[in-house]
Write a protein that holds these residues in place. Sequence first.
Motif, PDB file in Angstrom:
ATOM      1  N   TRP A 147      61.552  20.781 -69.459  1.00  0.00           N
ATOM      2  CA  TRP A 147      62.717  21.344 -68.774  1.00  0.00           C
ATOM      3  C   TRP A 147      63.846  21.649 -69.755  1.00  0.00           C
ATOM      4  N   VAL A 148      64.041  20.793 -70.744  1.00  0.00           N
ATOM      5  CA  VAL A 148      65.079  21.054 -71.740  1.00  0.00           C
ATOM      6  C   VAL A 148      64.699  22.261 -72.592  1.00  0.00           C
ATOM      7  N   ALA A 149      63.421  22.386 -72.942  1.00  0.00           N
ATOM      8  CA  ALA A 149      62.966  23.545 -73.717  1.00  0.00           C
ATOM      9  C   ALA A 149      63.155  24.831 -72.923  1.00  0.00           C
ATOM     10  N   ARG A 150      62.879  24.790 -71.636  1.00  0.00           N
ATOM     11  CA  ARG A 150      63.119  25.964 -70.792  1.00  0.00           C
ATOM     12  C   ARG A 150      64.608  26.309 -70.783  1.00  0.00           C
ATOM     13  N   TYR A 151      65.432  25.290 -70.628  1.00  0.00           N
ATOM     14  CA  TYR A 151      66.886  25.507 -70.627  1.00  0.00           C
ATOM     15  C   TYR A 151      67.337  26.161 -71.931  1.00  0.00           C
ATOM     16  N   LEU A 152      66.865  25.643 -73.055  1.00  0.00           N
ATOM     17  CA  LEU A 152      67.259  26.185 -74.350  1.00  0.00           C
ATOM     18  C   LEU A 152      66.825  27.643 -74.498  1.00  0.00           C
ATOM     19  N   LEU A 153      65.633  27.978 -74.003  1.00  0.00           N
ATOM     20  CA  LEU A 153      65.161  29.356 -74.093  1.00  0.00           C
ATOM     21  C   LEU A 153      66.006  30.284 -73.233  1.00  0.00           C
ATOM     22  N   LEU A 154      66.299  29.867 -72.016  1.00  0.00           N
ATOM     23  CA  LEU A 154      67.122  30.692 -71.133  1.00  0.00           C
ATOM     24  C   LEU A 154      68.503  30.935 -71.728  1.00  0.00           C
ATOM     25  N   ARG A 155      69.104  29.873 -72.250  1.00  0.00           N
ATOM     26  CA  ARG A 155      70.449  30.002 -72.805  1.00  0.00           C
ATOM     27  C   ARG A 155      70.446  30.852 -74.074  1.00  0.00           C
ATOM     28  N   LEU A 156      69.426  30.676 -74.914  1.00  0.00           N
ATOM     29  CA  LEU A 156      69.314  31.464 -76.136  1.00  0.00           C
ATOM     30  C   LEU A 156      69.199  32.952 -75.816  1.00  0.00           C
ATOM     31  N   CYS A 157      68.413  33.294 -74.808  1.00  0.00           N
ATOM     32  CA  CYS A 157      68.170  34.700 -74.488  1.00  0.00           C
ATOM     33  C   CYS A 157      69.412  35.400 -73.941  1.00  0.00           C
ATOM     34  N   GLU A 158      70.395  34.623 -73.494  1.00  0.00           N
ATOM     35  CA  GLU A 158      71.634  35.231 -73.000  1.00  0.00           C
ATOM     36  C   GLU A 158      72.282  36.121 -74.062  1.00  0.00           C
TER      37      GLU A 158
END
Length: 343
Positions: A197-208
């Motif tokens: 879940w943290v890895a998903r969060y980091l990917l979503l935030r990075l792609c912003e």
Amino acid sequence: MAKIKLEYIWLDGYEPVANLRGKTKLIDGEMGKVTLEDCPMWGFDGSSTQQADGSDSDCMLKPVAIFPDGARKDAYIVMSEVLLPDGSPHPSNSRATIPDDPGLWVGLEQEYFLQQDGRPLGWPEDPNSYPAPQGEYYTGVGYCNVGDIARQIVEEHLDLCIFAGINHEGINAEVAKGQWEFQIFGKGSYNACDQMWVARYLLLRLCEKYGIDVEWHCKPFIGDWNGSGMHCNFSTDFMRETGGKDYFMKLMDKFEEYKDEHIAAYGPDNHLRLTGLHETQSIDKFSWGIADRGASIRVPHSFVKDDAYKGYLEDRRPNSQGDPYKIVARVSKTVNEVEAEFK
């Protein structure tokens, strides 16, 4: 002392797929010395996340894991469970359904598409056109196969995850153009799930910052294109150390018996992905096979070596938008039921 940013993240109450939410709390502290015990309980407005009614909107956040945040100065990410005001787990709190088992080892393989303006990176702008057929994209190299922004994103994401202490085991371009994968392994029933879940969060935030969306749906494009899965590799103390053919056959019988319950926990819209044509067995059937990508459960050659029937197994049915907590809870329940007969 510095102002430390604690980004509390949690799963909201949307169905069938929960969204990640996050907000920042500031505390006084020193980077490298902040622990989970330094993260207090916090609250949020559950009426804005499908987790409470407006007339009684308080929900609580219980910190359960902490990760250094390499994208912000003096910052951590705090994975949190949602509780009701009385301290009991919120109905949306899927993490609370997993038995605490340090002997359960889990590896999750997260596939996803990177998209811009509604189409995967590298696909033609014409909505009626498609890239060249699948074949050269899997583990591909070169601009025509993987582009440039995608590679930049996945490499930066990997570095952020490593900085956070997430136990990545690998990354690669996947079978369809614009599709990628990362793998996470953890010892203990919660570990890989929290990290995912943290890895998903980091990917979503990075792609912003790139103006890119992450498409988690398990079959975003109908046709002769691979969908996205989240294969679940798992083992227990008994499976690794004792095993045996009798145990394995009873375990497979139980997985077949609970086929529908597993599918229900493995993520929505799986009927679009599990057709028997691309990744794995058809959704209405159950099968296992040695090194068989078309099976429901793939058995490594190492598992059956010398007729030992021990090691780990791979359930290929969980999909990319599934909740890791729900997936592991369902797998754990089935395995524990069988192992109770052998202990």
